[in-house]
Design an enzyme around this catalytic site. Structure first.
Site, PDB file in Angstrom:
ATOM      1  N   HIS A 294       0.827  -1.231   0.000  1.00 41.52           N
ATOM      2  CA  HIS A 294       0.000   0.000   0.000  1.00 41.52           C
ATOM      3  C   HIS A 294       0.860   1.280   0.000  1.00 41.52           C
ATOM      4  O   HIS A 294       0.493   2.281   0.603  1.00 41.52           O
ATOM      5  CB  HIS A 294      -0.973  -0.025   1.188  1.00 41.52           C
ATOM      6  CG  HIS A 294      -0.302  -0.127   2.523  1.00 41.52           C
ATOM      7  ND1 HIS A 294      -0.862  -0.777   3.596  1.00 41.52           N
ATOM      8  CD2 HIS A 294       0.889   0.330   2.959  1.00 41.52           C
ATOM      9  CE1 HIS A 294      -0.050  -0.694   4.635  1.00 41.52           C
ATOM     10  NE2 HIS A 294       1.012  -0.030   4.279  1.00 41.52           N
TER      11      HIS A 294
ATOM     12  N   GLU B 185       4.291  -5.457   8.542  1.00 41.47           N
ATOM     13  CA  GLU B 185       2.927  -5.265   8.009  1.00 41.47           C
ATOM     14  C   GLU B 185       2.350  -6.561   7.442  1.00 41.47           C
ATOM     15  O   GLU B 185       1.130  -6.732   7.380  1.00 41.47           O
ATOM     16  CB  GLU B 185       2.930  -4.192   6.900  1.00 41.47           C
ATOM     17  CG  GLU B 185       3.151  -2.789   7.417  1.00 41.47           C
ATOM     18  CD  GLU B 185       3.128  -1.721   6.319  1.00 41.47           C
ATOM     19  OE1 GLU B 185       2.939  -0.539   6.660  1.00 41.47           O
ATOM     20  OE2 GLU B 185       3.303  -2.052   5.126  1.00 41.47           O
TER      21      GLU B 185
ATOM     22  N   HIS C 130      -1.191   4.571   9.812  1.00 44.30           N
ATOM     23  CA  HIS C 130       0.191   5.024   9.937  1.00 44.30           C
ATOM     24  C   HIS C 130       0.210   6.365  10.658  1.00 44.30           C
ATOM     25  O   HIS C 130       0.473   7.403  10.040  1.00 44.30           O
ATOM     26  CB  HIS C 130       0.837   5.169   8.568  1.00 44.30           C
ATOM     27  CG  HIS C 130       0.835   3.930   7.723  1.00 44.30           C
ATOM     28  ND1 HIS C 130      -0.279   3.463   7.066  1.00 44.30           N
ATOM     29  CD2 HIS C 130       1.832   3.057   7.412  1.00 44.30           C
ATOM     30  CE1 HIS C 130       0.032   2.361   6.389  1.00 44.30           C
ATOM     31  NE2 HIS C 130       1.302   2.088   6.588  1.00 44.30           N
TER      32      HIS C 130
ATOM     33  N   HIS D 267      10.281  -4.135   3.363  1.00 38.39           N
ATOM     34  CA  HIS D 267      10.676  -2.726   3.404  1.00 38.39           C
ATOM     35  C   HIS D 267      11.127  -2.303   4.780  1.00 38.39           C
ATOM     36  O   HIS D 267      10.651  -2.795   5.789  1.00 38.39           O
ATOM     37  CB  HIS D 267       9.650  -1.751   2.822  1.00 38.39           C
ATOM     38  CG  HIS D 267       8.292  -1.641   3.477  1.00 38.39           C
ATOM     39  ND1 HIS D 267       7.507  -2.699   3.841  1.00 38.39           N
ATOM     40  CD2 HIS D 267       7.549  -0.528   3.779  1.00 38.39           C
ATOM     41  CE1 HIS D 267       6.343  -2.250   4.329  1.00 38.39           C
ATOM     42  NE2 HIS D 267       6.351  -0.945   4.308  1.00 38.39           N
TER      43      HIS D 267
END
Ligand code: DHB
Ligand code: FE
Length: 428
Positions: free
Chosen positions: A154, A382, A201, A335
């Site tokens: 995302h 995530e 977030h 990431h």
């Protein structure tokens, strides 16, 4: 409609559930405002004018003006919120309680001194009628069904590329090409509702409150302003009734969800919608935002997430309206956005994660957090959210395995390895 509410026949009692809370949202928020002295002063100076500042119904305003707490409760008020109104008037909890019973204050106090109200004759509306649990179950109706699950990164820069018309630039073209089959598939398999599992977030939840799992029951959610202005995408339409049903069912399965009646949704939710739907004037289905904390340790385990997905499946399949529902898991893959190790990518680990997610998600769910972080970067955590969507598929409940409709992987988008997978139920 579909909620089982065994508490509805307790006399003189209103249980404050998600439905009541939605109905009474502004009434209760008005009451909360009375915790500030300047607001109490303005309210006392002109009650009607102050009430007119709030998006309350006329019935709610009348209940407040009349100090009719029973009416206020019928209109969605909760006693702890309404107590702020009573305290503003200098009332005690005992005076407020008495006011709802039809007794004088003195008679109520005397009753309490004498041992309180007896439960005899106060258990059910009509004593002698069978308790709700003993009633005949309703005839089986067509229920909601899970038809597919979708998994996707995302990355916010992906949303910006879409919003700014840059998807055909050489950097972005391969990313969006990977989603073309998905857009065609979704157009042919548009669900009624998507339960969209994502992480906030630091947009809706600041450090004052970090819910581990939160389900949102509003009618509508606005895109959050994350600092560069809200994304120019349509508001997200919710499904309050199904969301309230899932909340009740999942909490009764011992998963303690936070319930959110109002929040904005950030890139974690809107970027997956854009990737799969493009730029429609309105999103083609309703969305139940399901937020998972993966920002502030400790975060929920993969195992807990997988089991939560199983509980969400049971909840959806017990909702008696024939809706078609997809569960989406977002975030990942490799990431790391922070510190000197930023930019970490582990293609081999990502590939194996997807292989195991497809073939043996229960085994994958036992992978400890430290493996995600060490192997695929701090923000790769995530990916535990993908296990929620995977746990909602039929094979996790003893049914047939899903079909792989599409699988895609590309490095990079911004700092991230983009991963994407669509699994369809065999029967759909
Ligand atoms: C990036 C990826 C994310 O998942 C996120 O939430 C924010 C930024 C990135 O790659 O830039
Ligand atoms: Fe993210």
């Amino acid at each position: 409609m579909p909620l089982d509410k065994p508490y509805l026949d307790i006399p003189g009692t209103t249980i404050f559930d998600a439905e009541q809370a939605r109905k009474g949202y502004w009434l209760n928020q008005f009451c909360m405002s009375l915790m500030r002295p300047e607001n109490r002063q303005r309210f006392k100076a002109n009650e009607r004018a102050y009430l007119d500042e709030w998006a309350m119904t006329e019935a709610q305003k009348q209940a407040v003006l009349a100090r009719d707490l029973n009416a206020a409760i019928a209109e969605g008020g909760n006693i702890y919120f309404l107590a702020k109104l009573g305290f503003t008037d200098g009332q005690s909890f005992q005076q407020m309680a008495a006011s709802m019973t039809g007794m004088t204050e003195a008679a109520y106090r005397d009753m309490m001194v004498a041992g309180g109200r007896s439960v005899a004759g106060n258990r059910v509306l009509a004593e002698g009628r069978p308790a709700p649990s003993a009633r005949e179950p309703a005839p089986a109706a067509a229920t909601a069904r899970i038809t597919a699950s979708v998994y996707t990164s995302h990355v916010p820069a992906v949303g910006a590329a879409i919003d700014q018309g840059r998807t055909q630039e050489p950097y972005w073209q391969p990313v969006f090409a990977g989603y073309e089959p998905s857009r065609r598939w979704l157009a042919a398999h548009t669900p009624d509702v998507v339960v969209l599992v994502y992480n906030d977030h630091a947009s809706a939840f600041d450090l004052n409150l970090i819910p581990t799992f939160a389900i949102a029951t509003a009618d509508e959610f606005q895109p959050a302003d994350e600092g560069w202005g809200p994304r120019p995408v349509p508001p997200v339409r919710g499904h309050p009734a199904l969301a309230a049903h899932i909340a009740q069912s999942v909490i009764q399965s011992d998963f303690d969800l936070a319930i959110v009646h109002r929040m904005d949704v950030d890139h974690g939710l809107t970027v997956p919608l854009s990737l799969l739907c493009g730029q429609p004037a309105r999103w083609p289905f309703r969305v139940i935002p399901f937020a998972v904390n993966v920002v502030h340790y400790p975060v929920p385990s993969g195992r807990r997430c997988f089991q939560l997905g199983q509980a969400i499946r049971r909840a959806i399949e017990s909702y008696d309206e024939p809706l078609s529902v997809q569960v989406w898991g977002t975030g990942g893959m490799s990431h790391q956005l922070q510190g000197p190790r930023a930019g970490l990518i582990n293609r081999a680990w990502d590939a194996r994660f997807v292989d195991r997610l497809i073939a043996d998600p229960e085994d994958l769910s036992r992978l400890p957090h430290i493996d995600y972080v060490r192997e695929a970067g701090s923000e790769a955590i995530e990916l535990v959210m993908w296990l929620i969507a995977r746990g909602a598929m039929a094979d996790a409940a003893g049914g047939p395995p899903p079909t792989v409709v599409h699988r895609f992987y590309h490095v990079p988008a911004s700092n991230t390895a983009v991963g994407h997978l669509i699994l369809e139920e065999q029967s759909s």
